[in-house]
Scaffold this active site. Structure first.
Site, PDB file in Angstrom:
ATOM      1  N   THR A 136      -2.433   0.287  -4.105  1.00  0.00           N
ATOM      2  CA  THR A 136      -2.185   1.688  -4.419  1.00  0.00           C
ATOM      3  C   THR A 136      -3.405   2.567  -4.153  1.00  0.00           C
ATOM      4  O   THR A 136      -3.271   3.731  -3.753  1.00  0.00           O
ATOM      5  CB  THR A 136      -1.762   1.821  -5.901  1.00  0.00           C
ATOM      6  OG1 THR A 136      -0.558   1.070  -6.110  1.00  0.00           O
ATOM      7  CG2 THR A 136      -1.504   3.265  -6.276  1.00  0.00           C
ATOM      8  N   CYS A 426       4.833  -5.548  -9.053  1.00  0.00           N
ATOM      9  CA  CYS A 426       4.464  -5.288  -7.656  1.00  0.00           C
ATOM     10  C   CYS A 426       2.957  -5.355  -7.444  1.00  0.00           C
ATOM     11  O   CYS A 426       2.495  -5.190  -6.317  1.00  0.00           O
ATOM     12  CB  CYS A 426       4.978  -3.913  -7.211  1.00  0.00           C
ATOM     13  SG  CYS A 426       6.711  -3.924  -6.724  1.00  0.00           S
ATOM     14  N   PHE A 427       2.195  -5.541  -8.507  1.00  0.00           N
ATOM     15  CA  PHE A 427       0.750  -5.787  -8.430  1.00  0.00           C
ATOM     16  C   PHE A 427       0.013  -4.631  -7.745  1.00  0.00           C
ATOM     17  O   PHE A 427      -0.907  -4.839  -6.952  1.00  0.00           O
ATOM     18  CB  PHE A 427       0.464  -7.109  -7.704  1.00  0.00           C
ATOM     19  CG  PHE A 427       1.515  -8.155  -7.918  1.00  0.00           C
ATOM     20  CD1 PHE A 427       1.805  -8.594  -9.201  1.00  0.00           C
ATOM     21  CD2 PHE A 427       2.255  -8.672  -6.873  1.00  0.00           C
ATOM     22  CE1 PHE A 427       2.794  -9.539  -9.428  1.00  0.00           C
ATOM     23  CE2 PHE A 427       3.246  -9.610  -7.084  1.00  0.00           C
ATOM     24  CZ  PHE A 427       3.516 -10.052  -8.370  1.00  0.00           C
ATOM     25  N   CYS A 428       0.431  -3.418  -8.060  1.00  0.00           N
ATOM     26  CA  CYS A 428      -0.164  -2.208  -7.461  1.00  0.00           C
ATOM     27  C   CYS A 428      -0.076  -2.247  -5.940  1.00  0.00           C
ATOM     28  O   CYS A 428      -0.974  -1.757  -5.247  1.00  0.00           O
ATOM     29  CB  CYS A 428      -1.611  -2.027  -7.908  1.00  0.00           C
ATOM     30  SG  CYS A 428      -1.790  -1.737  -9.672  1.00  0.00           S
ATOM     31  N   ASN A 429       0.997  -2.829  -5.417  1.00  0.00           N
ATOM     32  CA  ASN A 429       1.201  -2.913  -3.968  1.00  0.00           C
ATOM     33  C   ASN A 429       2.685  -2.706  -3.678  1.00  0.00           C
ATOM     34  O   ASN A 429       3.400  -3.636  -3.308  1.00  0.00           O
ATOM     35  CB  ASN A 429       0.724  -4.271  -3.444  1.00  0.00           C
ATOM     36  CG  ASN A 429       0.579  -4.299  -1.935  1.00  0.00           C
ATOM     37  OD1 ASN A 429       1.255  -3.569  -1.220  1.00  0.00           O
ATOM     38  ND2 ASN A 429      -0.308  -5.144  -1.456  1.00  0.00           N
TER      39      ASN A 429
END
Length: 802
Positions: A136, A426-429
């Site tokens: 992100t 989403c693991f900042c992705n």
């Protein structure tokens, strides 16, 4: 802890497929540093989030703070010397020197990316390019770069540049002109996929082909591009467990966070800037802080930046205690994972975590239900055979034995109760989620704009589609036994335990979960998604769902079922009920219950005809009549000439009348529980599971297929046809008895929105159920003391099967 019985068909991990990187003495030394995991009964599998610090590492760091006088480097020369020593160690760690790269200390990799975005000089024609599968923070760069246009690149568009012939050491100079910037991650923090670093030199030398990528902002592209191309490498995930050789690969900017490498300290990262990259920074900063200038006048707009490059960008006092603490981090890695033969520390760590990931992936592929259905859906680009293409991360989702997905929130709950610490979401992705989960732009809007999901929450399934995944990632202290515990958890909790038993165990132990997971545990049970009332038998539904116009989310129950459900019926001139089998256009008559009126519309026409909802008002000017439903006599009230004429005109049948039920009828003799019925065929309610409908995979929207089955109660259990095994269930505070499956006829072949017939509906159900024609279940409300008071069903009510 979740206790279940081991399945007899559980696959035994194949130990021969894993070879340890560390010898017995090395492994013992590493284990000694992390005894707190055993003491806390924890298995840590989120090293992509942060790795763990060694116990001797923080002890030595504390002893140094107690022993030395470490103060502001502007005051204390010793502190400045320590900081310079760390700067040297950073360059050495990445196999480069100060003649080639500057080291700017930042708060973390995100701050390093921000620094590049603010200071990179695009000129007038420079463009900003970034990979879809990015953290992100890379997307955040878009808010600060001053580029002519911005483009999103697919991973393969970047990877393709790895084959471009280039000088051995990449590009060292720049030609006059404007500058474009390409930013991508060396290792995807979602899947562990590694973009070939040879692409760096290819991009720097050749730039990007015209029209490559999706333009997301800015002016339309020109046919020619004479810009200089620079590469910003987000290396935070990669360098945590892999060596980065800046003599071999020379990105212009490298962004890192040290806690991902050492675990301690946090709050310090770095931006490495090549000499070429330094030339592309703006000559004048938008902001400057203390320590970055030679002077700044308060009485005039005049200041002068420091000559030393890194000093210009380290605003204010450095986090010097954290920076000094990095020294022990470097020493600890070298001590616990020493160079062996010609293999250096980070290379050995890379081999270790890749070996564990390869082992886990092979074991996960063996996990299957008795019917052969795989337990795991893996998200990976190139497999785990080649370490230079895949790191120590495994991303996956769990499926049921019928195929639908299990929400990652449930997996997080099960893992937490077993003491396994892993990551979900989403693991900042979000771009990687979009790519691996196959989410198109419409689905993305459905997840984030309409459903209101936010990064970090546990809103894990929308219409059966996962919104994220489970991620397992490894560090040098991860053992094969830790991986085996994860495999054991998945085997015992999913292959050996039925869903209802598993949910009950989670609910019973929810108090042991963290707050966020505790809230998710309360929502693991299926919920009432939608209520549908069919006021006029065989006509369209009036739906009650969250956000439904005028209906709210709650609907009252009567002795016969849902209020107003099948209370009216269209009959022909002979008094016989007219159904969709005879006249499929009935589905185009759309009822609306509003205030004290039932309003009927035909199709999309705004014009309609109204009837009073009050039975007393209806009876004042109505004659009595009789008909039959399922061979049972029905007494009713004729609703008058106006609605009769309206029906005949729109349906094209002469002599139609609308009858309203005026007296209750009961289930036939022989039924185990006598129930009051409206004009329904067999039971008070029909329940359908969206997961069962989803398994049909019709080439139409799921909502259209659900409508074909004309159910009153819609739920989603995540497991197809699970409802056929139910005996009793409770929805909210209302208890129900299952009367049996609904035996389907060709009425479900009619699309309830168009009236068109599609015979394959029945044949598909027959094929899925070995010739049987069952779909949905009939249920009736169980008589209790609560029935004496009016009960309601509310969308969102929890469904509990008993």
């Amino acid at each position: 802890m979740v206790l279940v019985v081991a399945p007899t068909n559980s696959p035994v991990p194949n130990m021969s497929s894993y070879q340890s990187e560390f010898n017995a003495d090395e492994q013992a030394a590493i284990d000694k540093e992390f005894t707190r995991l055993a003491n806390n009964k924890s298995i840590y599998l989120d090293h992509a989030g942060t790795t763990l610090y060694a116990e001797s590492q923080v002890t030595a760091a504390a002893e140094q703070l107690q022993r030395d006088v470490i103060c502001n480097p502007h005051t204390c020369r010793v502190t400045g010397d320590y900081v310079d020593q760390v700067r040297f160690k950073v360059l050495e760690f990445f196999n480069t020197k100060e003649d080639d790269y500057h080291v700017i200390f930042t708060a973390n990799a995100t701050a390093a990316l921000s620094l590049v975005a603010e200071n990179f000089d695009f000129g007038r024609q420079g463009n900003f390019h970034y990979c879809q599968e990015n953290h992100t923070s890379v997307l955040g760069m878009r808010e600060r770069v001053q580029a002519r246009a911005m483009y999103m690149l697919k991973e393969e568009e970047i990877t393709g540049m790895a084959s471009v012939p280039s000088a051995a050491n990449g590009v060292n100079g720049s030609s006059p002109g404007d500058n474009s910037l390409v930013t991508f991650s060396a290792q995807c923090n979602f899947s562990g996929y590694k973009i070939p670093l040879a692409a760096i030199a290819g991009i720097q030398k050749q730039g990007l082909a015209h029209g490559l990528g999706k333009r997301v902002s800015g002016e339309a592209p020109q046919t020619t591009d004479n810009n200089n191309y620079y590469v910003c490498l987000d290396a935070a995930s990669f360098v945590a467990t892999n060596p980065l050789d800046l003599q071999r690969y020379r990105p212009d900017y490298v962004c890192i966070s040290f806690y991902k490498i050492f675990g301690y300290p946090t709050g310090v990262g770095a931006l490495l800037v090549s000499r070429r990259g330094a030339e592309a920074f703006r000559k004048k900063r938008i902001f400057f802080g203390g320590g970055t200038i030679n002077y700044a006048y308060p009485h005039a707009m005049d200041h002068q930046l420091r000559e030393v490059f890194h000093q210009r960008y380290e605003d204010g006092t450095l986090p010097f205690l954290s920076i000094v603490g990095l020294l022990e981090g470097f020493r600890t890695l070298e001590r616990l994972v020493p160079r062996r033969s010609d293999v250096a520390t980070m290379e050995r760590i890379s081999r270790h975590v890749h070996g564990l990931a390869q082992y886990l992936e092979k074991q996960l592929r063996q996990l299957k239900y008795p019917n052969g259905q795989p337990l795991i859906e893996l998200y990976n680009r190139v497999g785990y055979e080649e370490r230079h293409r895949q790191g120590g991360i495994v991303a996956f989702n769990v499926r049921t034995d019928a195929g639908p997905f299990v929400g990652f929130g449930e997996i997080a709950c099960v893992a937490a109760l077993q003491g396994i610490l892993l990551r979900t979401g989403c693991f900042c992705n979000i771009g990687a989620c979009q790519r691996y989960l196959g989410l198109d732009e419409t689905m993305m809007d459905a997840i984030y704009k309409r459903a209101g999901r936010i990064c970090g929450d546990y809103y894990d399934l929308i219409d059966g589609q996962p919104t994220g995944a489970v991620r397992v990632s490894f560090g040098y202290m991860t053992r094969r036994q830790d991986v085996d515990e994860l495999l054991k958890m998945l085997q015992l909790s999913y292959l050996a335990t039925k869903p209802q038993q598993r949910l009950q165990l989670i609910e019973e132990q929810a108090g042991e979960l963290p707050k966020a997971l505790k809230e998710r545990a309360q929502r693991l049970r299926p919920q009432l998604l939608q209520l549908a009332i069919y006021p006029v038998k065989s006509c369209a539904a009036f739906k009650i769902e969250e956000g439904g116009a005028g209906a709210g989310r709650t609907w009252p129950l009567t002795a016969q079922g849902l209020q107003y459900d099948r209370e009216w019926m269209i009959v022909d001139m002979n008094g016989m009920a007219v159904t969709q089998k005879r006249c499929s256009e009935l589905c185009l008559i759309r009822p609306l219950i509003r205030d004290d009126q039932l309003v009927l519309h035909f199709g999309d026409s705004p014009a309609g005809v109204s009837l009073p909802l009050s039975l007393a008002d209806q009876a004042e000017n109505s004659s009595r009549c009789r008909s039959k439903v399922c061979r049972q006599p029905v007494e009713g009230l004729d609703c008058g000439d106006e609605v009769a004429l309206w029906l005949s005109q729109h349906l094209g049948l002469e002599g139609l009348r609308l009858l309203r039920q005026s007296s209750q009828r009961s289930t036939p003799n022989g039924v185990r529980q006598q129930q009051k019925l409206s004009l329904v065929n067999q039971a008070q309610f029909l329940l359908v599971n969206r997961s069962s409908v989803r398994s049909l995979q019709f080439e139409e929207s799921l909502d259209e297929t659900v409508d074909r089955f004309r159910a009153n109660i819609i739920i989603d259990t995540g497991s197809a046809f699970e409802e056929l095994s139910y005996k009793q269930l409770t929805i909210g505070q209302v208890q129900f008895q299952v009367e049996g499956p609904c035996q389907r006829c060709d009425m479900i072949c009619i699309n309830q929105r168009t009236g068109e017939r599609s015979p394959e509906t029945l044949t598909t159900i027959s094929r899925l159920q070995s010739g049987k024609m069952r779909f949905g279940i009939y249920i009736s409300r169980i008589s209790t003391e609560n029935n004496k008071e009016q009960q309601h069903l509310t969308c969102g009510d929890v469904v509990v099967v008993t």
